[in-house]
Write an enzyme that holds these catalytic residues in place. Structure first.
Site, PDB file in Angstrom:
ATOM      1  N   LYS A 191      -2.601  -1.831  -3.134  1.00  0.00           N
ATOM      2  CA  LYS A 191      -3.275  -1.146  -2.770  1.00  0.00           C
ATOM      3  C   LYS A 191      -3.260   0.394  -2.708  1.00  0.00           C
ATOM      4  CE  LYS A 191      -6.168  -0.370   1.593  1.00  0.00           C
ATOM      5  NZ  LYS A 191      -6.874  -1.076   2.569  1.00  0.00           N
ATOM      6  N   GLU A 238       0.836  -1.311  -0.019  1.00  0.00           N
ATOM      7  CA  GLU A 238      -0.080  -0.002   0.027  1.00  0.00           C
ATOM      8  C   GLU A 238       0.772   1.394  -0.042  1.00  0.00           C
ATOM      9  OE1 GLU A 238      -2.625   0.526   3.459  1.00  0.00           O
ATOM     10  OE2 GLU A 238      -3.860   2.300   2.137  1.00  0.00           O
TER      11      GLU A 238
END
Ligand code: 13P
Length: 340
Positions: free
Chosen positions: A220, A178
């Site tokens: 992400k 992420e």
């Protein structure tokens, strides 16, 4: 099961048509911030009740394939005494765990941040795995400023993400990578594009250098949007066009799925933007999905308000957002569905 088979099985369960991931991994200070507007005390029991409410929502597994939990939740139990990770797994929702320890300023790169938590990570992962976690999440954070992120920030953050991902895979845990480019600020959508492009180039460069198997990772990212304080409002069509353009430039086709964070978008924006991507540009090399925290939980939290008698209404609100984002996975969401 071999590590490779474990990784493969987890990816297959996480990456399913019409489904996405619920991020319920707020740290204790963050969940306290979320509870405050609904006048709920951030006690351990209230956190347990809240996470139990989310995971016991009937039908959630129709739209949610995985849930990211916070460390504390791994050891908490449902009202019936079942450990929460096992309850999720029984409902067809793969339990995962946030493993980073938050950000600090990056020395010699004023304005940039770096995420802590690599020391001892492999030992923590082994414990989390025994507790039921099958995938992990690590977040690096990039504020956009006139001179940020700096080259040092882009490179150091990419290296940390890659080290984390390689360590996860070594113990059979699928890493969600992420790199969150923050929505805070008054930057234009094109400035956001430029930063995400640089960040993701560095991330995939590092993942390759560290020998991470891309097939067993999920990305992400943030969507390409203007900053929150930017005056120009942008339609989902433009967010979709620019986001997919930057992803196609930077994310190898070996990555099975891209699961966006909501990052401060409203519930409806996050759903409409995801929908526009899947409706206007189907057939991407990876699945285009969601891993929302606020955009899935906000409405439910405001229905619940910490009160037992509101649990059903809160679960209905969560299920609605999950269902609408599930529709957006097929490009089949429209705004009328909000009131139906
Ligand atoms: P938001 O969707 O609220 O941004 O949360 C996703 C997340 O996990 C951030 O790390």
């Amino acid at each position: 099961m071999s590590t490779q088979t474990e990784l493969q099985t987890t990816v297959e369960e996480l990456v399913q048509k019409g489904k996405g991931i619920l991020a319920a991994d707020e740290s204790n200070p963050t969940i306290a911030k979320r509870f405050k507007p609904v006048a709920t005390e951030p006690t351990e029991e209230n956190r347990r009740t809240w996470r139990n409410l989310l995971l016991s929502t009937a039908g959630l597994g129709d739209y949610i394939s995985g849930v990211i939990l916070f460390e504390e939740t791994l050891t908490q139990k449902s009202d019936e005494g079942v450990p929460l990770p096992q309850m999720a797994q029984k409902r067809g929702i793969v339990p995962g765990i946030k493993v980073d320890k938050g950000t600090i300023p990056l020395v010699n790169a004023p304005g940039d941040l770096i995420t802590q938590g690599l020391d001892g990570l492999v030992d923590r992962l082994k414990v989390y795995k025994e507790q039921g976690a099958r995938f992990a999440k690590w977040r690096e954070v990039y504020p956009i400023g006139q001179h940020n992120p700096k080259l040092l920030g882009v490179e150091a953050n990419a290296d940390v993400l890659a080290r984390y991902a390689a360590i996860c895979q070594s113990v059979g845990i699928v890493p969600i990578v992420e790199p969150e480019v923050l929505i805070d600020g008054d930057h234009s959508i094109d400035r956001c594009f430029e930063v995400i492009e640089r960040v993701q180039q560095a991330v995939y460069n590092a993942l390759n250098r560290y020998g991470v198997i891309l097939e067993y990772t999920l990305l992400k990212p943030s969507m390409v949007t203007p900053g929150k304080e930017h005056t120009a409002k942008v339609a989902p069509a433009e967010v979709a066009e620019k986001t997919l353009k930057v992803l196609r430039r930077t994310v190898p086709a070996a990555v099975p799925s891209i699961n966006f964070l909501s990052g401060g978008q409203t519930d409806e924006e996050a759903t409409a933007n995801l929908n526009a991507m899947n409706r206007m540009y189907p057939g991407q090399p990876w699945e285009v999905s969601f891993s929302y925290g606020r955009a899935l939980q906000q409405a439910a939290l405001h229905s619940w308000k910490g009160q037992r008698e509101n649990i059903e209404a809160a679960q209905a609100a969560l299920l609605k957002r999950a269902r609408l984002n599930g529709a957006a996975r097929f490009g089949k969401y429209n705004v009328e569905m909000e009131t139906q």
